[in-house]
Design a protein around this motif. Structure first.
Motif, PDB file in Angstrom:
ATOM      1  N   UNK A 229      -3.443   6.529  -5.298  1.00 31.45           N
ATOM      2  CA  UNK A 229      -3.132   5.791  -4.075  1.00 31.45           C
ATOM      3  C   UNK A 229      -1.708   5.247  -4.126  1.00 31.45           C
ATOM      4  N   UNK A 230      -1.317   4.731  -5.266  1.00 29.65           N
ATOM      5  CA  UNK A 230       0.038   4.199  -5.415  1.00 29.65           C
ATOM      6  C   UNK A 230       1.087   5.290  -5.178  1.00 29.65           C
ATOM      7  N   UNK A 231       0.726   6.504  -5.519  1.00 29.47           N
ATOM      8  CA  UNK A 231       1.647   7.621  -5.356  1.00 29.47           C
ATOM      9  C   UNK A 231       1.582   8.251  -3.961  1.00 29.47           C
ATOM     10  N   UNK A 232       0.736   7.730  -3.090  1.00 30.42           N
ATOM     11  CA  UNK A 232       0.750   8.168  -1.707  1.00 30.42           C
ATOM     12  C   UNK A 232      -0.468   8.918  -1.222  1.00 30.42           C
ATOM     13  N   UNK A 233      -1.421   9.231  -2.111  1.00 30.43           N
ATOM     14  CA  UNK A 233      -2.649   9.865  -1.630  1.00 30.43           C
ATOM     15  C   UNK A 233      -3.422   8.875  -0.756  1.00 30.43           C
ATOM     16  N   UNK A 234      -4.085   9.392   0.247  1.00 31.36           N
ATOM     17  CA  UNK A 234      -4.892   8.538   1.112  1.00 31.36           C
ATOM     18  C   UNK A 234      -6.374   8.733   0.800  1.00 31.36           C
ATOM     19  N   UNK A 235      -7.151   7.707   1.093  1.00 31.58           N
ATOM     20  CA  UNK A 235      -8.576   7.750   0.802  1.00 31.58           C
ATOM     21  C   UNK A 235      -9.416   7.572   2.045  1.00 31.58           C
ATOM     22  N   UNK A 236     -10.675   7.929   1.943  1.00 32.69           N
ATOM     23  CA  UNK A 236     -11.614   7.828   3.055  1.00 32.69           C
ATOM     24  C   UNK A 236     -12.094   6.383   3.174  1.00 32.69           C
ATOM     25  N   UNK A 237     -11.644   5.698   4.194  1.00 27.84           N
ATOM     26  CA  UNK A 237     -11.971   4.281   4.349  1.00 27.84           C
ATOM     27  C   UNK A 237     -13.295   4.053   5.061  1.00 27.84           C
ATOM     28  N   UNK A 238     -13.935   5.102   5.508  1.00 29.05           N
ATOM     29  CA  UNK A 238     -15.197   4.957   6.241  1.00 29.05           C
ATOM     30  C   UNK A 238     -16.429   5.153   5.357  1.00 29.05           C
ATOM     31  N   UNK A 239     -16.226   5.423   4.081  1.00 26.53           N
ATOM     32  CA  UNK A 239     -17.325   5.821   3.199  1.00 26.53           C
ATOM     33  C   UNK A 239     -18.461   4.804   3.136  1.00 26.53           C
TER      34      UNK A 239
END
Length: 468
Positions: A229-239
């Protein structure tokens, strides 16, 4: 409206040690002290050594994070892996619903904090966030002990993967990630959590030498999520909001009650009344029985060879293969066998690392007394559990010298309860630490003092250097 993950991320980003309640700070310090001792105590354990060896393979020996008690510095991911394995190896680490939390959530934050040389207060923030978040998410899912139709049962799918949201958040807190990046870290973590395999481990005995779920792998996955995440990957916030396709579906939980996850989040701290510590390096289900049994044999000075039989009544749901196993090959088997645990306790070996040496575990006298010990469900266990989730109705009878000696407990030592005597005090926790690090750490008292003064420490690496 913010998703659950976004609310959790906002909570983690806003935590400030200067405004933490005193009991949250103290409990976070206690968790850290206990975990450091558990890790160092495990250095002689064969299973733990495998984890340390793999960590050295994974990260080499030239990094900025310590493998506790070894003097070895390695990479942050490798240190997280090794220290998770060490903390959990002897099964004497702290417990918090949904079960073991600390070995999964602390190592990544600890290694990151040391490598970045952050103030101690920042590490305490991370510990508090990780345990609060893990406890809240754990309440939303299946419990290890569920009461259905008046009977304590175990869900078909259980495990500790829910703790990894807290683990990833803790790494992010140490790094000072903002709420947006933390939300991505939690989303990445949620979509990459390991499967909950604990029920298979419980049902297949003798069990594997990897218990519950692989502690090192879980800690490593949290470090990975936060760093991606710190490096810019995005995550699924709806999980955590999506019942149909999200976390509750793919993790296998049969219960999803998400309201406790965000209720009072940021204003109410809920984990501290449920945080427990383990005097014995053995599954927590037996601890109340050990308390009663050791009192009997010590009060009446009963030798193991005088005992004709030990009969115990305790937690009703544990008549499962891993706990009824009497094929004792190594310390992992011994940590969960109920009858072997009774036999070991009757030998009055001081609780701590001495309990899990091969010499103690495979002592012919212990193995012989194992055959004279039995365990069955306590008839009052379920009713006690209904009224208080910390209750552990337990009774033990020892037949020796033609007499039956009996003892009972309602709660095990180390757990908060209506009985103040069950609370493990700071002094008792420090004594456990000293015993666990004996022969390895040169100045245990300096470590105890440093942990309880951590909120005023400028560089957390100073504490880790005391464990070399």
């Amino acid at each position: 409206m913010a998703t659950i993950i976004e609310q959790l991320a906002g909570f983690a980003a806003d935590v400030d040690a200067r405004t933490l309640p005193a009991d949250v700070v103290r409990e976070s310090q206690r968790i850290l002290l206990d975990s450091l001792g558990c890790a160092v105590a495990s250095l002689g354990d064969e299973g733990a050594r495998r984890g340390v060896d793999y960590a050295r393979y994974l990260g080499g020996t030239g990094g900025e994070a310590s493998i506790l008690g070894t003097g070895t510095k390695t990479s942050v991911p490798a240190a997280a892996f090794a220290n998770a394995e060490l903390i959990n190896a002897l099964d004497q680490d702290a417990v918090l619903p949904p079960g073991h939390v600390t070995p999964y959530v602390l190592p990544g934050a600890l290694a990151t904090a040391e490598s970045l040389r952050v103030p101690g207060a920042k590490l305490l923030e991370a510990i508090a966030v990780a345990h609060e978040m893990s406890f809240r998410i754990g309440k939303a899912t299946d419990y290890l002990r569920d009461i259905k139709d008046g009977v304590v049962t175990i869900p078909d799918v259980i495990g500790y993967s829910s703790t990894l949201f807290g683990a990833a958040a803790a790494v992010g807190v140490v790094k000072g990630l903002d709420a947006e990046t933390l939300a991505d870290a939690l989303g990445i973590m949620g979509s990459t959590v390991p499967a909950n395999t604990q029920r298979a481990w419980m049902m297949h005995a003798p069990s594997t030498t990897i218990k519950y779920q692989l502690a090192g792998g879980m800690a490593l996955s949290a470090v990975t999520a936060a760093n991606l995440a710190e490096r810019g990957h995005t995550g699924d916030r709806q999980l955590l909001d999506d019942r149909e396709y999200g976390f509750p579906r793919f993790i296998g939980t049969s219960r999803w009650e998400p309201a406790p996850i965000t209720a009072g989040l940021g204003t109410e701290w809920t984990f501290t009344p449920f945080q427990s510590f383990k005097p014995y390096p053995h599954c927590r289900v037996m601890h109340a029985l050990f308390d009663a049994l050791t009192e009997i044999v010590e009060t009446h000075d009963i030798r193991p060879d005088e005992i004709d039989a030990i009969t115990a009544w305790g937690e009703s749901f544990v008549l499962q293969p891993v706990w009824v196993n009497e094929t004792i090959r190594n310390p992992r088997d011994a940590q969960f066998s109920m009858t072997h645990g009774l036999a070991l306790a009757a030998h009055r070996i001081p609780p701590g690392k001495d309990w899990q040496t091969p010499e103690a575990v495979l002592d012919p006298s212990v193995l012989d007394l194992t055959k004279k010990s039995t365990f069955q469900a306590h008839p009052g266990y379920t009713e006690a559990l209904k009224s208080d989730p910390a209750a552990r109705r337990s009774r033990v009878e020892v037949q020796a010298r033609g007499t039956t000696f009996a003892g009972e407990r309602a709660y095990p030592k180390g757990s908060p309860s209506p009985d103040p005597a069950t609370y493990l005090t700071d002094d008792e926790l420090a004594a456990k630490f000293r015993h666990n690090v004996e022969g390895v750490v040169a100045d245990p008292d300096a470590v105890v003092e440093a942990v309880f003064a951590l909120d005023g420490t400028e560089d957390v690496s100073a504490l880790l250097n005391l464990l070399r």
